[in-house]
Design a protein around this motif. Structure first.
Motif, short mmCIF file in Angstrom:
data_model
loop_
_atom_site.label_atom_id
_atom_site.label_comp_id
_atom_site.label_asym_id
_atom_site.label_seq_id
_atom_site.Cartn_x
_atom_site.Cartn_y
_atom_site.Cartn_z
N TYR A 1 42.50 40.11 46.69
CA TYR A 1 43.70 40.93 46.90
C TYR A 1 44.06 41.12 48.37
O TYR A 1 44.86 41.98 48.71
N LYS A 2 43.44 40.31 49.23
CA LYS A 2 43.76 40.30 50.66
C LYS A 2 43.68 41.68 51.32
O LYS A 2 44.50 42.06 52.14
N GLY A 3 42.66 42.44 50.89
CA GLY A 3 42.40 43.73 51.51
C GLY A 3 43.18 44.90 50.95
O GLY A 3 42.98 46.04 51.37
N LYS A 4 44.04 44.65 49.97
CA LYS A 4 44.85 45.72 49.40
C LYS A 4 44.37 46.09 48.00
O LYS A 4 44.18 45.21 47.15
N VAL A 5 44.21 47.38 47.76
CA VAL A 5 43.77 47.87 46.46
C VAL A 5 44.93 47.77 45.46
O VAL A 5 46.04 48.22 45.77
N PRO A 6 44.71 47.20 44.29
CA PRO A 6 45.77 47.13 43.26
C PRO A 6 46.23 48.54 42.88
O PRO A 6 45.43 49.49 42.89
N ASP A 7 47.50 48.66 42.51
CA ASP A 7 48.03 49.98 42.16
C ASP A 7 48.51 50.04 40.71
O ASP A 7 49.45 50.77 40.38
N ASP A 8 47.84 49.27 39.84
CA ASP A 8 48.17 49.33 38.42
C ASP A 8 46.88 49.37 37.61
O ASP A 8 45.86 48.79 38.00
N LEU A 9 46.93 50.05 36.48
CA LEU A 9 45.74 50.29 35.66
C LEU A 9 45.08 49.00 35.16
O LEU A 9 43.86 48.85 35.32
N PRO A 10 45.81 48.05 34.58
CA PRO A 10 45.16 46.85 34.04
C PRO A 10 44.36 46.07 35.09
O PRO A 10 43.27 45.56 34.79
N THR A 11 44.89 45.99 36.31
CA THR A 11 44.18 45.25 37.36
C THR A 11 42.98 46.03 37.86
O THR A 11 41.91 45.45 38.10
N LEU A 12 43.13 47.31 38.02
CA LEU A 12 42.04 48.15 38.52
C LEU A 12 40.82 48.11 37.59
O LEU A 12 39.68 48.02 38.05
N ILE A 13 41.06 48.17 36.28
CA ILE A 13 39.92 48.23 35.36
C ILE A 13 39.21 46.88 35.22
O ILE A 13 38.17 46.79 34.57
N GLU A 14 39.75 45.84 35.84
CA GLU A 14 39.05 44.56 35.88
C GLU A 14 37.98 44.54 36.96
O GLU A 14 37.09 43.68 36.96
N LEU A 15 38.03 45.50 37.90
CA LEU A 15 37.03 45.57 38.96
C LEU A 15 35.70 46.04 38.39
O LEU A 15 35.67 46.88 37.48
N PRO A 16 34.58 45.53 38.92
CA PRO A 16 33.26 45.93 38.41
C PRO A 16 33.02 47.43 38.56
O PRO A 16 33.23 48.00 39.62
N GLY A 17 32.60 48.06 37.46
CA GLY A 17 32.26 49.47 37.50
C GLY A 17 33.46 50.41 37.50
O GLY A 17 33.30 51.61 37.68
N VAL A 18 34.65 49.86 37.29
CA VAL A 18 35.85 50.69 37.28
C VAL A 18 36.39 50.81 35.85
O VAL A 18 36.91 49.85 35.29
N GLY A 19 36.22 52.00 35.27
CA GLY A 19 36.75 52.27 33.95
C GLY A 19 38.07 52.99 34.05
O GLY A 19 38.65 53.12 35.13
N ARG A 20 38.55 53.49 32.94
CA ARG A 20 39.87 54.15 32.93
C ARG A 20 39.90 55.39 33.81
O ARG A 20 40.88 55.63 34.53
N LYS A 21 38.83 56.19 33.79
CA LYS A 21 38.84 57.41 34.59
C LYS A 21 38.93 57.09 36.07
O LYS A 21 39.73 57.67 36.81
N THR A 22 38.10 56.16 36.53
CA THR A 22 38.11 55.76 37.94
C THR A 22 39.46 55.17 38.33
O THR A 22 40.03 55.52 39.37
N ALA A 23 39.97 54.29 37.49
CA ALA A 23 41.26 53.66 37.77
C ALA A 23 42.38 54.71 37.84
O ALA A 23 43.23 54.67 38.74
N ASN A 24 42.37 55.65 36.92
CA ASN A 24 43.38 56.70 36.93
C ASN A 24 43.26 57.59 38.16
O ASN A 24 44.26 58.06 38.70
#
Length: 218
Positions: free
Chosen positions: A106-129
């Motif tokens: 992601y070239k240093g930028k954190v995604p700002d949508d739920l589906p992409t965030l929850i694909e990150l290791p250890g990131v569930g819905r609560k963390t993504a939200n």
């Protein structure tokens, strides 16, 4: 009871008893540390007190200032910094892995949508939200143990787990209140509506609370 009155009643109660210390994620948000530190802070905050989270995140980002630097860090060096955090061995590896993905994919930028965030290791819905709310100020309802407990006590929902609570709250609560729910409910759960011996006597919304009514009836 309308959410506006619930949130105002919680804040009035806390300010009347003792103004609470802001949560670790609100602290990171107010410090304008950026989405990446909020993402990492949220991962570190699981099963960890806010004070320890805040301290660890600040020390971590003094040494590793961006995803690229953290991505190249050694696990043992990160462990030394966050050793006061619960499960720091696992979390050290996880945040380095997340940093690598943010840097390379992601070239240093954190995604700002739920589906992409929850694909990150250890990131569930609560963390993504949490990232959506605290990093991007996007409407979402992060549900932790406090939000789940209080929502059921008030009678807003009748659910068995945080995932069900999130879905029910999203159906019932106007979107304009979503951003404020986690921060207010978490502080209320830590200071007033505690898991054991909730301070019902000082609560300004107890007359509309299902738990309090059942307590009085019994």
């Amino acid at each position: 009871m309308k959410m506006e009155k619930i949130l105002r009643g919680m804040k009035d109660t806390m300010n009347a008893v003792k103004p609470p210390r802001i949560t670790a994620l609100r602290d990171l948000h107010d410090a304008e540390t950026g989405p990446f530190s909020i993402l990492i802070g949220t991962i570190l905050s699981a099963r960890t007190k806010d004070e320890a989270t805040t301290k660890a995140v600040k020390e971590l980002f003094l040494k590793y200032k961006n995803p690229k630097e953290l991505a190249s860090a050694k696990v043992k060096d990160v462990e030394k910094i966050i050793k006061s955090i619960g499960f720091f061995h696992v979390k050290s590896k996880r945040i380095i892995e997340v940093a690598k993905i943010i840097h390379t994919k992601y070239k240093g930028k954190v995604p700002d949508d739920l589906p992409t965030l929850i694909e990150l290791p250890g990131v569930g819905r609560k963390t993504a939200n949490c990232v959506l709310v605290y990093a991007f100020e996007k409407p979402a309802i992060p549900v932790d143990i406090h939000v789940h407990r209080i929502s059921n006590r008030l009678g807003l929902v009748d659910t068995r787990n945080p995932e069900e609570t999130e879905q029910e709250l999203m159906k019932k609560i106007q979107k304009k209140y979503w951003i404020d729910i986690n921060d207010t409910f978490v502080m209320y759960g830590q200071n007033i509506c505690k898991p054991i011996s909730p301070m019902c006597d000082v609560c300004k919304i107890k007359k509309s609370c299902k738990y309090y009514k059942s307590k009085i009836a019994s």
